[in-house]
Design an enzyme around this catalytic site. Structure first.
Site, PDB file in Angstrom:
ATOM      1  N   SER A 145     -26.484 -34.091   4.789  1.00 30.04           N
ATOM      2  CA  SER A 145     -25.652 -34.711   5.822  1.00 30.04           C
ATOM      3  C   SER A 145     -26.544 -35.504   6.746  1.00 30.04           C
ATOM      4  O   SER A 145     -27.736 -35.193   6.888  1.00 30.04           O
ATOM      5  CB  SER A 145     -24.916 -33.629   6.628  1.00 30.04           C
ATOM      6  OG  SER A 145     -24.343 -34.171   7.811  1.00 30.04           O
ATOM      7  N   TYR A 160     -24.702 -25.585  11.271  1.00 29.30           N
ATOM      8  CA  TYR A 160     -24.448 -26.504  10.159  1.00 29.30           C
ATOM      9  C   TYR A 160     -25.571 -27.525  10.034  1.00 29.30           C
ATOM     10  O   TYR A 160     -26.111 -27.752   8.949  1.00 29.30           O
ATOM     11  CB  TYR A 160     -23.107 -27.206  10.358  1.00 29.30           C
ATOM     12  CG  TYR A 160     -22.825 -28.287   9.344  1.00 29.30           C
ATOM     13  CD1 TYR A 160     -22.368 -27.972   8.070  1.00 29.30           C
ATOM     14  CD2 TYR A 160     -23.017 -29.635   9.649  1.00 29.30           C
ATOM     15  CE1 TYR A 160     -22.118 -28.948   7.128  1.00 29.30           C
ATOM     16  CE2 TYR A 160     -22.770 -30.628   8.719  1.00 29.30           C
ATOM     17  CZ  TYR A 160     -22.317 -30.282   7.457  1.00 29.30           C
ATOM     18  OH  TYR A 160     -22.071 -31.262   6.523  1.00 29.30           O
TER      19      TYR A 160
END
Length: 255
Positions: A145, A160
């Site tokens: 990401s 995350y």
């Protein structure tokens, strides 16, 4: 048209979002697809519906227990006796356990996030490398990401962001360490993709409008853009791209 005929590909998190789009793209390119899902069998069925029965295998594993990855890889390998490509896509982005949470929520969020996003996919990396060393090489595609590089704008997602950075670093380590063994490792770093995960993130930031306003193209990345890139990487056509992190964010974050 990409040609993945006779390639056997293990794809994790195939039931929704990027994973579902990737399952379709791999199937359209002729691959034999092993579609992993956590609990959403219906989603995995829908994502692989167009793939002929003889070219797909659906396997369930709950990555909350990282050891479940061992059985997943073993069952996947037993299907055709070989795995040519591992696509590490499955991940969770939990809210409610961020920097301002109580310690119980913090610990629970970190424990599950690291289990699903780091420990389970790292075990799959370990199994894949061992298998590729026996078979003369193979490919890994890790879905990370842009949060791994730039962090998240929401402190609720600290775990995350950290997890995506961890699996990215693990993948880069294998790319460097195993390059001479014909083991190719690529990292894909999406920005804001039109998935339920990103929609939930936008809701936590006040809605889609302010998120979209900050994007250079003024639009979210279609999951198919990620899927098509993964399918290309799975061909192995660009060997010297190994170790690269490929940003897919519509020029919003340019390095």
């Amino acid at each position: 048209m990409l040609d993945l005929t006779n390639k056997t590909i293990l794809l994790t998190g195939a039931a929704k979002g990027i994973g579902a789009a990737t399952a379709k793209a791999l199937g359209e390119a002729g691959a034999h697809v092993i579609a992993h899902y956590g609990g959403d069998r219906a989603g995995a069925d829908a994502a692989t519906a167009a793939i002929p029965a003889q070219r797909k295998l659906l396997l369930q594993a709950d990555f909350s227990d990282p050891a479940s990855a061992d059985a997943l890889f073993r069952e996947a390998l037993a299907w055709r006796g070989r795995i040519d490509v591992l696509v590490n896509n499955a991940a969770v982005m939990l809210t409610g356990g961020g920097i301002d949470a109580d310690m119980d929520a913090w610990d629970e969020t970190w424990a599950r996030t690291l289990a699903v996003n780091v420990l389970a996919p790292a075990r799959l990396l370990k199994h894949a490398v061992a298998h590729y060393r026996e078979t003369g090489g193979g490919i890994v595609v890790t879905i990370s990401s842009w949060a791994a590089q730039r962090g998240s704008t929401n402190a609720d997602h600290i775990a995350y962001a950290a997890s995506k950075a961890a699996i990215k670093a693990a993948s880069h380590t294998l790319a460097r360490a195993c390059a001479k063994e014909n083991i190719l490792v690529y990292v894909v770093a999406p920005g804001v993709v039109r998935t339920k995960m990103s929609e939930d993130f936008a809701a936590s930031m006040g809605g889609e409008a302010p998120v979209t306003a900050g994007l250079a193209m003024g639009e979210w990345v279609p999951p198919e853009d990620i899927a098509n890139l993964v399918a290309f990487l799975a061909t192995g056509a660009s060997r010297h791209l190994t170790g690269a992190t490929l940003d897919v964010n519509g020029a919003t974050y340019v390095r």
